[in-house]
Design an enzyme around this catalytic site. Structure first.
Site, PDB file in Angstrom:
ATOM      1  N   CYS A   1      26.249 -27.059 -32.441  1.00  0.00           N
ATOM      2  CA  CYS A   1      25.336 -26.270 -32.646  1.00  0.00           C
ATOM      3  C   CYS A   1      26.150 -25.270 -33.692  1.00  0.00           C
ATOM      4  CB  CYS A   1      24.964 -25.500 -31.771  1.00  0.00           C
ATOM      5  SG  CYS A   1      26.292 -24.580 -30.665  1.00  0.00           S
TER       6      CYS A   1
ATOM      7  N   GLU B   1      30.273 -17.639 -21.129  1.00  0.00           N
ATOM      8  CA  GLU B   1      29.131 -16.758 -21.811  1.00  0.00           C
ATOM      9  C   GLU B   1      28.632 -15.900 -20.776  1.00  0.00           C
ATOM     10  OE1 GLU B   1      24.579 -17.447 -23.224  1.00  0.00           O
ATOM     11  OE2 GLU B   1      25.998 -19.056 -24.003  1.00  0.00           O
TER      12      GLU B   1
ATOM     13  N   HIS C   1      31.162 -19.161 -15.931  1.00  0.00           N
ATOM     14  CA  HIS C   1      30.860 -19.676 -17.515  1.00  0.00           C
ATOM     15  C   HIS C   1      31.337 -18.539 -18.266  1.00  0.00           C
ATOM     16  CE1 HIS C   1      29.152 -21.349 -21.199  1.00  0.00           C
ATOM     17  NE2 HIS C   1      29.040 -22.255 -20.754  1.00  0.00           N
TER      18      HIS C   1
ATOM     19  N   HIS D   1      31.336 -18.539 -27.407  1.00  0.00           N
ATOM     20  CA  HIS D   1      30.643 -18.029 -26.055  1.00  0.00           C
ATOM     21  C   HIS D   1      30.630 -16.377 -25.808  1.00  0.00           C
ATOM     22  CE1 HIS D   1      32.540 -22.171 -25.384  1.00  0.00           C
ATOM     23  NE2 HIS D   1      31.607 -22.269 -24.610  1.00  0.00           N
TER      24      HIS D   1
ATOM     25  N   SER E   1      28.698 -27.883 -19.463  1.00  0.00           N
ATOM     26  CA  SER E   1      27.434 -27.832 -18.886  1.00  0.00           C
ATOM     27  C   SER E   1      26.129 -28.146 -19.653  1.00  0.00           C
ATOM     28  CB  SER E   1      27.216 -26.265 -18.454  1.00  0.00           C
ATOM     29  OG  SER E   1      27.115 -25.314 -19.251  1.00  0.00           O
ATOM     30  N   ASN E   2      26.170 -27.762 -21.055  1.00  0.00           N
ATOM     31  CA  ASN E   2      25.178 -28.350 -22.026  1.00  0.00           C
ATOM     32  C   ASN E   2      25.155 -29.772 -21.834  1.00  0.00           C
ATOM     33  OD1 ASN E   2      25.099 -29.225 -25.197  1.00  0.00           O
ATOM     34  ND2 ASN E   2      23.278 -28.083 -24.534  1.00  0.00           N
TER      35      ASN E   2
ATOM     36  N   SER F   1      28.493 -29.361 -27.776  1.00  0.00           N
ATOM     37  CA  SER F   1      30.085 -29.420 -28.463  1.00  0.00           C
ATOM     38  C   SER F   1      30.662 -30.421 -28.505  1.00  0.00           C
ATOM     39  CB  SER F   1      30.473 -28.821 -26.779  1.00  0.00           C
ATOM     40  OG  SER F   1      30.217 -29.719 -25.822  1.00  0.00           O
TER      41      SER F   1
ATOM     42  N   CYS G   1      29.126 -16.242 -31.312  1.00  0.00           N
ATOM     43  CA  CYS G   1      27.682 -16.796 -31.735  1.00  0.00           C
ATOM     44  C   CYS G   1      26.642 -15.582 -32.060  1.00  0.00           C
ATOM     45  CB  CYS G   1      27.246 -17.795 -30.963  1.00  0.00           C
ATOM     46  SG  CYS G   1      25.487 -18.592 -31.387  1.00  0.00           S
TER      47      CYS G   1
ATOM     48  N   THR H   1      22.357 -18.832 -22.840  1.00  0.00           N
ATOM     49  CA  THR H   1      21.490 -19.391 -24.126  1.00  0.00           C
ATOM     50  C   THR H   1      21.514 -20.904 -24.079  1.00  0.00           C
ATOM     51  OG1 THR H   1      23.575 -19.578 -25.391  1.00  0.00           O
ATOM     52  CG2 THR H   1      22.328 -17.686 -25.810  1.00  0.00           C
TER      53      THR H   1
END
Length: 290
Positions: free
Chosen positions: A13, A130, A128, A75, A226-227, A269, A97, A166
């Protein structure tokens, strides 16, 4: 010959692209560069950058540095990390980000609100990076919920301000919103903010379509992503012949037997070069005349 296709929109991303570009620019300038945590949840990409000279460190190791350069990944980090950097004379290379940074600011504004302060609730993965950064905006007071089962942590007689990590599922977030709406006290205010990154959530339907258009799908993602798990599950929901692999070495030739169409995709990622390696490995397994 089988059709082998890489999903053109899979992979890094914007936030990850920017972080890696900053890391490579800093490494090219010379000197030692540290990164606080894995720069991306992909061990192959972390190893590639390690060979270029990027040293991954923990928060405990950062606390022992003096006058070093430390890159903060996409993150984001809590305020305590910046305070530590000032205290230790550390030069921060901030690759947070922009989407995450804006979310941190919104969480902090809600927490710092004068008068009737709401409960700050974060829909995300506990621990996590983030989420840790978001909780840090509230002096550790935010309540993290991973699923509907965690909503019992809330006081439904008090005002609630809900935010989301996010990279969480938009469908899952909407379910959390609906549950809070149905359980909150009539006199309690409930605010919820759509803070899910569209470069992530927008991939779901497209990936489902991509997965459905191939006989076999190879989803490439790091074990810490996790994404990656969320997007893999979406692909597998429409194509049971979807396989999650970290790299080409995890490829099982038996999966490709008789396949006329193989799709290769990945998480936010997952680097393109890794998907290309998987493509090349598939091409070596499937005979040219099949």
């Amino acid at each position: 010959m089988a059709k082998i296709e890489i999903d053109k929109e899979s992979g890094f991303c914007f936030g990850v692209v920017t972080a890696i570009k900053k890391a490579e620019e800093q490494l090219a300038a010379g000197g030692t560069l540290y990164c606080l945590g894995d720069i991306v949840h992909n061990s192959d990409e972390v190893e590639r950058l390690r060979r270029k000279g990027l040293h991954t460190i923990t928060h405990e190791e950062m606390a022992a540095l003096n006058g070093a350069r430390v890159l903060l990944r996409a993150h984001g980090e809590p305020p305590s990390t910046y305070a530590l950097a000032r205290e230790r004379g550390i030069d921060i290379v901030d690759a947070t980000c922009p989407v995450v940074l804006k979310l941190q600011q919104r969480v902090k504004a809600a927490y710092d609100r004068e008068g009737r302060r709401p409960q700050i609730v974060i829909y995300g993965k506990l621990g996590h990076a983030e989420v840790n950064g978001l909780v840090g905006q509230t002096d550790g007071q935010a309540i993290v919920v991973e699923s509907v089962d965690d909503l019992d942590k809330l006081d439904f007689t008090r005002d609630i301000a809900l935010f989301s990590q996010t990279t969480k599922s938009l469908e899952g977030y909407r379910h959390i919103i609906a549950q809070i709406e149905s359980r909150k006290h009539p006199d309690a205010a409930f605010e919820h903010y759509d803070t899910i990154c569209r470069s992530v959530s927008g991939r779901v339907e497209r990936l489902r379509s991509f997965a459905a258009s191939h006989e076999v799908v190879l989803f490439v993602a790091g074990t810490k992503s996790s994404n990656g798990r969320i997007l893999y599950d979406q692909c597998r929901a429409v194509n049971p012949h979807t396989h999650l692999i970290a790299n080409a070495s995890h490829l099982d030739p038996a999966w490709l037997s008789g396949a006329g169409s193989v799709g290769i995709c990945g998480a936010t990622s997952t680097p393109l070069w890794l998907m290309e390696q998987v493509r090349d490995a598939v091409a070596n397994i499937i005979p040219a005349d099949e």
